[in-house]
Write a protein that holds these residues in place. Structure first.
Motif, PDB file in Angstrom:
ATOM      1  N   VAL A 192     -13.409  -8.873  21.371  1.00 42.59           N
ATOM      2  CA  VAL A 192     -12.295  -8.954  20.417  1.00 42.59           C
ATOM      3  C   VAL A 192     -12.783  -9.544  19.093  1.00 42.59           C
ATOM      4  N   GLY A 193     -13.620 -10.572  19.185  1.00 45.66           N
ATOM      5  CA  GLY A 193     -14.175 -11.202  17.973  1.00 45.66           C
ATOM      6  C   GLY A 193     -14.936 -10.177  17.135  1.00 45.66           C
ATOM      7  N   ASP A 194     -15.709  -9.324  17.799  1.00 45.24           N
ATOM      8  CA  ASP A 194     -16.476  -8.291  17.072  1.00 45.24           C
ATOM      9  C   ASP A 194     -15.544  -7.293  16.392  1.00 45.24           C
ATOM     10  N   ALA A 195     -14.465  -6.945  17.099  1.00 45.90           N
ATOM     11  CA  ALA A 195     -13.501  -6.002  16.513  1.00 45.90           C
ATOM     12  C   ALA A 195     -12.870  -6.630  15.255  1.00 45.90           C
ATOM     13  N   LEU A 196     -12.580  -7.933  15.323  1.00 43.55           N
ATOM     14  CA  LEU A 196     -12.027  -8.610  14.137  1.00 43.55           C
ATOM     15  C   LEU A 196     -13.061  -8.612  13.016  1.00 43.55           C
ATOM     16  N   GLY A 197     -14.314  -8.873  13.386  1.00 44.00           N
ATOM     17  CA  GLY A 197     -15.399  -8.878  12.398  1.00 44.00           C
ATOM     18  C   GLY A 197     -15.502  -7.532  11.693  1.00 44.00           C
ATOM     19  N   ALA A 198     -15.355  -6.455  12.468  1.00 47.66           N
ATOM     20  CA  ALA A 198     -15.462  -5.110  11.884  1.00 47.66           C
ATOM     21  C   ALA A 198     -14.315  -4.875  10.896  1.00 47.66           C
ATOM     22  N   LEU A 199     -13.120  -5.347  11.251  1.00 43.59           N
ATOM     23  CA  LEU A 199     -11.987  -5.195  10.328  1.00 43.59           C
ATOM     24  C   LEU A 199     -12.227  -6.008   9.054  1.00 43.59           C
ATOM     25  N   ILE A 200     -12.690  -7.242   9.237  1.00 42.35           N
ATOM     26  CA  ILE A 200     -12.940  -8.114   8.080  1.00 42.35           C
ATOM     27  C   ILE A 200     -13.965  -7.465   7.149  1.00 42.35           C
ATOM     28  N   ALA A 201     -14.975  -6.813   7.752  1.00 40.19           N
ATOM     29  CA  ALA A 201     -16.047  -6.200   6.949  1.00 40.19           C
ATOM     30  C   ALA A 201     -15.539  -5.072   6.052  1.00 40.19           C
ATOM     31  N   ARG A 370      -3.421 -11.463   2.705  1.00 37.36           N
ATOM     32  CA  ARG A 370      -2.758 -12.184   3.804  1.00 37.36           C
ATOM     33  C   ARG A 370      -3.334 -11.725   5.149  1.00 37.36           C
ATOM     34  N   HIS A 371      -3.532 -10.418   5.284  1.00 39.00           N
ATOM     35  CA  HIS A 371      -4.098  -9.908   6.537  1.00 39.00           C
ATOM     36  C   HIS A 371      -5.514 -10.439   6.724  1.00 39.00           C
ATOM     37  N   LEU A 372      -6.273 -10.446   5.633  1.00 36.95           N
ATOM     38  CA  LEU A 372      -7.662 -10.902   5.704  1.00 36.95           C
ATOM     39  C   LEU A 372      -7.708 -12.360   6.146  1.00 36.95           C
ATOM     40  N   ASP A 373      -6.824 -13.161   5.566  1.00 36.67           N
ATOM     41  CA  ASP A 373      -6.781 -14.579   5.919  1.00 36.67           C
ATOM     42  C   ASP A 373      -6.467 -14.758   7.416  1.00 36.67           C
ATOM     43  N   CYS A 374      -5.479 -14.008   7.918  1.00 30.45           N
ATOM     44  CA  CYS A 374      -5.129 -14.106   9.343  1.00 30.45           C
ATOM     45  C   CYS A 374      -6.308 -13.676  10.216  1.00 30.45           C
ATOM     46  N   LEU A 375      -6.974 -12.588   9.826  1.00 29.70           N
ATOM     47  CA  LEU A 375      -8.106 -12.090  10.627  1.00 29.70           C
ATOM     48  C   LEU A 375      -9.224 -13.117  10.675  1.00 29.70           C
ATOM     49  N   LYS A 376      -9.494 -13.741   9.537  1.00 35.06           N
ATOM     50  CA  LYS A 376     -10.571 -14.742   9.498  1.00 35.06           C
ATOM     51  C   LYS A 376     -10.228 -15.951  10.355  1.00 35.06           C
ATOM     52  N   ARG A 377      -8.967 -16.380  10.263  1.00 34.75           N
ATOM     53  CA  ARG A 377      -8.556 -17.545  11.077  1.00 34.75           C
ATOM     54  C   ARG A 377      -8.626 -17.214  12.556  1.00 34.75           C
ATOM     55  N   ALA A 378      -8.138 -16.014  12.922  1.00 30.06           N
ATOM     56  CA  ALA A 378      -8.163 -15.623  14.338  1.00 30.06           C
ATOM     57  C   ALA A 378      -9.605 -15.538  14.827  1.00 30.06           C
ATOM     58  N   LYS A 379     -10.493 -15.052  13.984  1.00 33.95           N
ATOM     59  CA  LYS A 379     -11.909 -14.930  14.389  1.00 33.95           C
ATOM     60  C   LYS A 379     -12.507 -16.316  14.628  1.00 33.95           C
ATOM     61  N   GLN A 380     -12.144 -17.249  13.746  1.00 28.81           N
ATOM     62  CA  GLN A 380     -12.623 -18.627  13.886  1.00 28.81           C
ATOM     63  C   GLN A 380     -12.112 -19.231  15.205  1.00 28.81           C
ATOM     64  N   GLN A 381     -10.831 -18.997  15.485  1.00 28.52           N
ATOM     65  CA  GLN A 381     -10.260 -19.541  16.721  1.00 28.52           C
ATOM     66  C   GLN A 381     -10.944 -18.927  17.947  1.00 28.52           C
ATOM     67  N   LEU A 382     -11.279 -17.656  17.848  1.00 28.93           N
ATOM     68  CA  LEU A 382     -11.992 -17.022  18.966  1.00 28.93           C
ATOM     69  C   LEU A 382     -13.399 -17.597  19.115  1.00 28.93           C
ATOM     70  N   SER A 383     -14.049 -17.886  17.980  1.00 20.67           N
ATOM     71  CA  SER A 383     -15.377 -18.510  18.056  1.00 20.67           C
ATOM     72  C   SER A 383     -15.276 -19.838  18.789  1.00 20.67           C
ATOM     73  N   GLU A 384     -14.203 -20.589  18.497  1.00 21.53           N
ATOM     74  CA  GLU A 384     -14.009 -21.872  19.191  1.00 21.53           C
ATOM     75  C   GLU A 384     -13.817 -21.634  20.683  1.00 21.53           C
ATOM     76  N   ALA A 385     -13.026 -20.617  21.020  1.00 27.57           N
ATOM     77  CA  ALA A 385     -12.796 -20.297  22.435  1.00 27.57           C
ATOM     78  C   ALA A 385     -14.116 -19.912  23.108  1.00 27.57           C
ATOM     79  N   ILE A 386     -14.920 -19.133  22.384  1.00 24.25           N
ATOM     80  CA  ILE A 386     -16.199 -18.675  22.962  1.00 24.25           C
ATOM     81  C   ILE A 386     -17.137 -19.865  23.202  1.00 24.25           C
ATOM     82  N   SER A 387     -17.206 -20.762  22.191  1.00 29.07           N
ATOM     83  CA  SER A 387     -18.125 -21.890  22.420  1.00 29.07           C
ATOM     84  C   SER A 387     -17.590 -22.862  23.476  1.00 29.07           C
TER      85      SER A 387
END
Ligand code: GTP
Ligand code: MG
Length: 432
Positions: A192-201, A370-387
């Motif tokens: 899921v994190g990668d999918a968010l990364g692809a959208l952010i890119a 606004r979408h970009l901001d949400c995607l970045k925050r969600a990606k960060q939260q997923l990184s926290e979940a992953i670690s």
């Protein structure tokens, strides 16, 4: 009971027709008081007489029955003759029979409240209305079609699967049921994190599609910056003269080229001067360069190798090539004659530099901050979940994943607070 609201939905002023829209539980009853004969069934455009206080208007009327309308409520539309006075008289009539004036975006906000659209759909509508190029309109249309919304819901579903698997493991620690291994959770979260990364890119290209490319034209006085601006625009926009320091203030103008908007800024010639106004111009020129996507550093000396001091990407432009008796010294530059030749090569180079050609073939671009901001925050939260996977307890993983799920919900509006919703709808024009 919701108020019944009314507004002019077409543009104000002189035009062939005006559409006045009324929505709410009383819309049909109100319209029946002054439009004859009222359509006998929904979705049928009927010619008739609309009695205003001042005159009888030969108009057309259609009604849409809830929930099969844009707002999800009973809605009536009057298609009248254009012009300010007719529209005003019809609106006055609606108001005197019980409707009230709609606020900006109120029709769309009701559509959201009634589940007819999500926030990304609404933002897509705004992008389409604001679009100056077909690429910007396409980006808006994708949002309106819910392409982003669907992807977000898919990703949210995946997160929910992970959360529920983890919660089973937490609730029944002693049971002998198949538990998700931490490794499985980790790899699913990564997916899921990668999918968010692809959208952010895609957001860099999204910015180009929606807003275009900001280009600052800088260089010493008299090198032909203003001439270049005029040539790029194809109009005589800026004053050109052989006097050094002709341009004092920054001058911005946009032009579409191959469906991309180029926002050019011509600036004051860079030099030291005792003139207070000229120095302010130089300051503004530097500011324009620092906030541009790319800088065109113009020179009229074929031996010039200087580089403009900026962290922004830059292209050196040798102007006045009609006067050169040799090739310019730097090959990775462009040589043009703003006064006598074509400057399309500059636009073509910028177009390629920003991969603008990819916009047409791309399916979905992130164009909204606004979408970009949400995607970045969600990606960060997923990184926290992953670690947290393996490093700490499973409930830490679950909580971070739930947070990411909520953050993604802000994009479509399932977990957005009222203020943000109001702010989005207030950007609409009246009648939308
Ligand atoms: N021969 C030739 N002359 C040019 C060309 N481009 C501009 N000029 C001339 O160069 C002089 C300065 O042009 P401007 O466009 O005003 O230069 P600028 O860089 O905007 O100057 P400032 O605003 O003073 O900084 C004018 O006389 C132009 O006609 C060119 O391609 N060839
Ligand atoms: Mg100038």
């Amino acid at each position: 009971m919701q108020d019944t609201i009314v507004a002019l939905s077409t543009a104000r002023g002189r035009a062939a027709i005006s559409v006045i829209r009324m929505s709410g539980s009383q819309a049909v009853q109100i319209a029946q008081k002054f439009f004859y004969p009222f359509p006998s069934q929904p979705n049928l455009l009927k010619v008739g007489t609309l009695k205003t206080e001042y005159f009888d208007e030969h108009a057309m009327c259609v009604y849409f029955a809830a929930p099969h309308s844009y707002t999800g409520e009973d809605t009536v539309e009057f298609h009248c003759h254009g012009g300010t006075a007719v529209a005003q008289a019809v609106i006055e009539k609606c108001l005197s029979c019980g409707a009230r004036m709609a606020e900006n975006g109120e029709f769309s906000k009701r559509a959201f409240i009634n589940g007819k659209q999500n926030l990304t759909n609404a933002e897509g509508i705004i992008e389409m209305i604001d679009a100056e190029t077909a690429s910007a309109a396409k980006a808006g249309a994708n949002l309106l079609e819910n392409k982003l919304g669907k992807q977000i819901v898919d990703l949210q579903d995946k997160l929910l699967d992970i959360v529920s698997a983890c919660e089973v493991a937490l609730d029944y620690p002693e049971e002998d049921i198949e538990l998700p291994t931490v490794d499985t959770a980790k790899s699913q979260l990564k997916e899921v994190g990668d999918a968010l990364g692809a959208l952010i890119a895609t957001s860099a290209l999204g910015k180009v599609a929606r807003y275009g490319i900001d280009v600052a034209i800088v260089g010493k006085p008299n090198v032909g910056k203003s001439s270049l601006l005029n040539a790029l625009l194809g109009t005589d926009r800026a004053i050109v003269s052989d006097v050094q320091g002709t341009t004092r203030d920054t001058l911005s103008e946009s032009v579409n080229y191959r469906d991309i908007r180029f926002n050019f800024v011509d600036t004051a010639g860079l030099r030291d001067s005792s003139d207070k106004i000229e120095m302010e111009g130089v300051k503004r020129a530097k500011r324009a360069a620092d906030s541009a996507d790319v800088v065109l550093h113009v020179t009229d000396d074929p031996d010039d190798r200087s580089v403009y001091p900026t962290i922004r990407p830059q292209i050196r432009i040798y102007n006045k090539k009609d006067l050169f008796d040799k090739e310019p010294c730097c090959v990775d530059s462009l040589a043009v004659s703003a006064k006598y030749g074509s400057v399309d090569i500059i636009k073509e180079t910028l177009y390629d530099m920003f991969s603008a050609g990819d916009i047409e073939t791309s399916d979905l671009l992130i164009t909204n901050e606004r979408h970009l901001d949400c995607l970045k925050r969600a990606k960060q939260q997923l990184s926290e979940a992953i670690s947290a996977c393996g490093a700490t307890t499973l409930d830490v993983v679950t909580n971070a994943t739930k947070q990411a799920w909520e953050t993604l919900g802000e994009i479509t509006g399932t977990s957005t607070n009222e203020d943000i919703i109001n702010r989005i709808y207030s950007k609409f024009c009246l009648g939308k």
